[in-house]
Design an enzyme around this catalytic site. Structure first.
Site, mmCIF file in Angstrom:
data_model
loop_
_atom_site.group_PDB
_atom_site.id
_atom_site.type_symbol
_atom_site.label_atom_id
_atom_site.label_comp_id
_atom_site.label_asym_id
_atom_site.label_seq_id
_atom_site.Cartn_x
_atom_site.Cartn_y
_atom_site.Cartn_z
ATOM 1 C CG ASN A 62 -5.415 3.735 9.173
ATOM 2 O OD1 ASN A 62 -5.873 4.733 8.639
ATOM 3 N ND2 ASN A 62 -4.354 3.778 9.965
ATOM 4 C CB CYS B 73 2.365 3.365 10.303
ATOM 5 S SG CYS B 73 1.988 2.146 9.040
ATOM 6 C CB THR C 241 13.251 -9.823 -10.214
ATOM 7 O OG1 THR C 241 14.395 -9.528 -11.012
ATOM 8 C CG2 THR C 241 12.858 -11.280 -10.381
ATOM 9 C CG HIS D 41 0.505 -6.703 5.489
ATOM 10 N ND1 HIS D 41 0.357 -6.340 6.805
ATOM 11 C CD2 HIS D 41 0.759 -5.565 4.815
ATOM 12 C CE1 HIS D 41 0.511 -5.030 6.924
ATOM 13 N NE2 HIS D 41 0.751 -4.539 5.729
ATOM 14 N N GLY E 245 0.787 -1.219 0.000
ATOM 15 C CA GLY E 245 0.000 0.000 0.000
ATOM 16 C C GLY E 245 0.822 1.272 0.000
ATOM 17 C CB THR E 246 3.849 2.352 1.836
ATOM 18 O OG1 THR E 246 3.279 2.258 3.147
ATOM 19 C CG2 THR E 246 4.790 3.545 1.801
ATOM 20 C CB SER F 183 -1.335 -3.761 1.487
ATOM 21 O OG SER F 183 -0.132 -4.292 1.995
ATOM 22 C CD GLN G 197 -6.660 -1.249 7.473
ATOM 23 O OE1 GLN G 197 -7.404 -2.227 7.622
ATOM 24 N NE2 GLN G 197 -5.441 -1.202 7.985
#
Length: 385
Positions: free
Chosen positions: A147, A321, A233, A197, A71-72, A195, A175
């Site tokens: 979030n 974060c 890659t 995770h 996401g970042t 994202s 989120q």
């Protein structure tokens, strides 16, 4: 000791099905997806299959899916890849730091930035976005689900405002992904970040929807990977894991799993609100099914996080974060809470594997921990006894 993890908005565990899908691509199927020999072709096929799944999830063309690190990177790509000196950028004061810090950086480079404040309930009024428009507005970025509070923003309406103004619209959907029905066509966005995770996939991988024709420059340059939109890659095991996690997320929306999570969240919330001096931040708004943010009067939030952890319950005082920060939540402050109320607020975010027994345990230990901490506070003794 029974342990209950109520911090799914920080990260989620790999589901077993995701782990099994990834396993071959660490050892047996280890090829570089850019190589033309058999090993490379097998890796490329796996990446292509994941891209097909993500295209179904986003409701877009496969060529509009770009794999990245999360996401970042997606948020940063939207901002740094589009904005130039003299442009105007509209975002909100309750965004994730990946957007806010990037906004600060482009402001230093001559971009005019407007931070739109939310209503007291945490919602962004689309008319506030409209009022912030200027002839130089090039990009609007608004998150799908907050979030910290879980509040769902009216992105469809904001997308219409952006379209009328001819501005590019980016959604940070980290989120919201996997928690609500999803369609970039319905949202009306040009760019969208997710994202893995946060949706039971691996850390360090994500995806971005980039509408065909959107002139966003690559943040990472080098090879011709991802149609020259993101060099490097391909992380084949991670991409496979993201694909499988996304497939399972779509199933969860269809089979009632997310509805069950919402019911558990509501029961948890109602139970905690039986404690005196509590309230929900973002109450009365549409919210992500798994999230509630509750303030506890006369309790220091960090102390309560520690007390609950000692009793086997993992929660958060806000965004992961900013873990360890002594500053109160910028989201809650923007919603009008004072510093004490913001510091006294905790986020409970349930896994989609949560059970009634998990909620029972949380509802047992939270009142005990709050009562203990309030008993140590001379101010609380006189106001909440």
């Amino acid at each position: 000791m029974r342990r209950v993890y109520c911090d799914a908005n920080a990260t989620t565990p790999l589901l077993p099905e995701v782990m099994e899908a990834m396993r071959p691509y660490w050892m047996e199927e280890f090829g570089n997806a850019s190589s033309i020999h058999l090993a490379g072709q097998q890796a490329r096929k796996a990446v292509d299959q994941a891209r097909e799944i993500l295209a179904r999830f986003f409701n877009c063309r496969e060529a509009e899916v770009v794999f990245n690190s999360g996401g970042t990177e997606g948020d940063n790509t939207a901002i740094f890849g589009l904005l130039r000196t003299g442009d105007h950028f509209i975002t909100t004061s309750i965004e994730h730091s990946a957007v806010l810090r990037a906004a600060d950086r482009v402001a230093e480079r001559g971009v005019e930035v407007t931070f739109v404040a939310p209503e007291k309930n945490g919602l962004i009024d689309p008319e506030s976005i409209r009022a912030a428009l200027t002839p130089k507005t090039r990009l609007i970025s608004v998150m799908l689900a907050n979030n910290e509070t879980g509040v769902l923003q009216p992105v469809e309406e904001i997308g219409k405002v952006a379209a009328e103004a001819g501005a590019t619209f980016h959604i940070d959907a980290v989120q919201g992904a996997g928690k609500i029905p999803f369609s970039v066509q319905r949202f009306g966005c040009h760019l969208c970040s997710i994202s893995a995770h946060k949706m039971y996939g691996p850390k360090g991988v994500g995806a971005m929807y980039v509408r065909r024709g959107t002139p966003v420059e690559s943040l990472i340059v080098g090879g011709s990977h991802e149609r020259r939109r993101r060099a490097g890659t391909e992380n084949v095991p991670g991409i496979v894991g993201l694909g499988k996690a996304t497939e399972l997320a779509m199933e969860s929306l269809e089979d009632g799993t997310i509805d069950c999570v919402a019911a558990l969240r509501d029961r948890l919330e109602a139970g905690i609100l039986q404690i005196s001096g509590t309230g929900v931040n973002g109450a009365g708004t549409p919210r992500a099914a798994n999230t509630t943010n509750i303030r506890f009067e006369q309790v220091e939030g960090e102390a309560l996080v520690i007390a609950l952890d000692l009793k086997g319950v993992a929660v958060s005082g806000g965004s992961a974060c900013h873990s360890g920060s002594t500053e109160p939540s910028h989201v809650l402050m923007a919603m009008g809470l004072d510093k004490n109320a913001a510091r006294a607020s905790l986020r409970f975010s349930l896994l989609k594997t949560a059970t009634d027994e998990d909620v029972d345990h949380v509802l047992k230990v939270v009142p005990e921990a709050v009562e203990h901490l309030r008993a140590l506070s001379p101010v609380a003794a006189g106001t909440l006894g």
